[in-house]
Design a protein around this motif. Structure first.
Motif, PDB file in Angstrom:
ATOM      1  N   GLY A 180       0.810  -1.222   0.000  1.00  0.00           N
ATOM      2  CA  GLY A 180       0.000   0.000   0.000  1.00  0.00           C
ATOM      3  C   GLY A 180       0.842   1.270   0.000  1.00  0.00           C
ATOM      4  N   LEU A 181       2.111   1.166   0.403  1.00  0.00           N
ATOM      5  CA  LEU A 181       2.932   2.378   0.547  1.00  0.00           C
ATOM      6  C   LEU A 181       3.105   3.189  -0.743  1.00  0.00           C
ATOM      7  N   PRO A 182       3.427   2.557  -1.887  1.00  0.00           N
ATOM      8  CA  PRO A 182       3.541   3.374  -3.102  1.00  0.00           C
ATOM      9  C   PRO A 182       2.212   4.058  -3.469  1.00  0.00           C
ATOM     10  N   VAL A 183       1.094   3.373  -3.179  1.00  0.00           N
ATOM     11  CA  VAL A 183      -0.220   3.966  -3.452  1.00  0.00           C
ATOM     12  C   VAL A 183      -0.427   5.185  -2.543  1.00  0.00           C
ATOM     13  N   ARG A 184      -0.135   4.992  -1.235  1.00  0.00           N
ATOM     14  CA  ARG A 184      -0.285   6.090  -0.279  1.00  0.00           C
ATOM     15  C   ARG A 184       0.579   7.282  -0.676  1.00  0.00           C
TER      16      ARG A 184
ATOM     17  N   THR B 180       1.668   8.109  -3.573  1.00  0.00           N
ATOM     18  CA  THR B 180       1.169   8.763  -4.787  1.00  0.00           C
ATOM     19  C   THR B 180       0.029   9.721  -4.439  1.00  0.00           C
ATOM     20  N   HIS B 181      -0.825   9.300  -3.493  1.00  0.00           N
ATOM     21  CA  HIS B 181      -1.979  10.124  -3.139  1.00  0.00           C
ATOM     22  C   HIS B 181      -1.613  11.236  -2.156  1.00  0.00           C
ATOM     23  N   ASN B 182      -0.612  10.999  -1.334  1.00  0.00           N
ATOM     24  CA  ASN B 182      -0.232  11.965  -0.296  1.00  0.00           C
ATOM     25  C   ASN B 182       1.290  12.102  -0.269  1.00  0.00           C
ATOM     26  N   PRO B 183       1.848  12.772  -1.306  1.00  0.00           N
ATOM     27  CA  PRO B 183       3.310  12.779  -1.454  1.00  0.00           C
ATOM     28  C   PRO B 183       4.023  13.568  -0.360  1.00  0.00           C
TER      29      PRO B 183
ATOM     30  N   LEU C 152       3.454  13.341   2.868  1.00  0.00           N
ATOM     31  CA  LEU C 152       3.279  12.761   4.211  1.00  0.00           C
ATOM     32  C   LEU C 152       4.610  12.682   4.944  1.00  0.00           C
TER      33      LEU C 152
END
Lengths: 207, 207
Positions: B177-181, B183-186, B188
């Motif tokens: 899930g980390l690459p997805v996260r 991408t959505h919240n760069p 963080l």
């Protein structure tokens, strides 16, 4: 040519009819993106699947970017409604935990994978889509963070900003990872995964 | 035409030179897929970026599917080496937990996102790539499961199959899930996310 698609037909002034036409395009686009990918699907393919001329589609969406942006906004609205429902519960954190079996099964369902995966891949390389996705995530996080904060206060737990941010991003990461996991391991047994998600989520919400 | 690329040049018989040519194609393809997506990138674009003729590339890879399959295999080898290293530690589970700051930062790094996201999106719609990805995942899971089992036995924890499978899939889901996260919240902050990952992982490994 579809009977509803007259040459030179403009965008409907009737908002309900315009909404239906948009829906028709989005459903067709979801099907085409799922089959050929965002880059592989052409406006001609989408137009054929929608039974509308490309010219008519351009009355509603000025290209594939606009279509994917509509999917992102649709998803924000869906998640927002879910979070408002959660917020109205007596114990939102416990409800979130109790809801894990349903939400994990839902995110593992094949029909749910394709569009999020496609949107994420496109956001990783298309700055216009990336901006929209970042803004959508910002709005969802604000809503989720407020629920997490109120819920932890209700349970007498620490609510400093770093704790809230870390827990929230970890929880979202777990759920965003599910379509990826299901793509790589489509035969996984949901039951033990659900038990493990509940275990991890209990710690992230209540400690 | 690149000086190394002579018309009609065949696949090198020298394995080291063949390996270098493959590497050259894979690096060029990674760049092109990252910029244009798997479907958007053409063999012509890859050939230009690699400084090799398309004909020469076809001596090594019979198309884009073969290139993406090579990426999947490369990743299996990378993860396998990492898991072998983990297995050789005195306390593999504790080492995995201690390694969370490095592994989370690594998976959040932009250069690491693009290819996994692209491969996952492609596996969701291309049966040939899906088969390869499923097989790769099966091999990685077998290796990971053995480490988890031995590690839990070492700590006197239950090791029944359902527990192992659930914990393992949950842990992989978090990291996938980390690459997805990202991408959505760069923007963080990695620190609180790392703390939350350690909290969740401790529970999944040691309870």
């Amino acid at each position: 040519m579809n009977s509803i698609d007259k040459p030179g037909e403009k965008r409907h002034h009737d908002p309900e009819k315009a909404r239906l036409r948009c829906r028709q395009v989005l459903d067709a686009a979801a099907e085409c993106f799922g089959r050929s990918g965002f880059h592989g699907a052409s406006m001609a393919e989408i137009s054929k699947a929608a039974g509308m001329s490309a010219g008519h589609i351009y009355n509603y969406f000025d290209g594939k970017d606009a279509i994917i942006i509509a999917f992102v906004e649709e998803n924000v609205q869906r998640v927002s409604a879910m979070l408002r429902d959660l917020e109205s519960q007596a114990d939102p954190l416990q409800t979130m935990l109790d809801d894990v079996p349903r939400s994990v099964r839902d995110d593992l369902a094949r029909a749910k994978w394709i569009l999020p995966l496609e949107i994420t891949a496109e956001a990783s390389r298309n700055p216009k889509i990336a901006d929209v996705v970042h803004d959508a995530d910002r709005r969802t996080r604000a809503q989720f963070c407020a629920i997490l904060k109120a819920g932890r206060e209700q349970h007498g737990l620490p609510v400093d900003d770093a704790v809230l941010e870390g827990r929230m991003n970890a929880i979202i990461t777990m759920f965003q990872g599910l379509p990826v996991r299901a793509t790589h391991n489509p035969d996984l047994d949901p039951e033990p995964l659900i038990a493990s998600f509940q275990l991890a989520l209990r710690t992230l919400l209540f400690s």
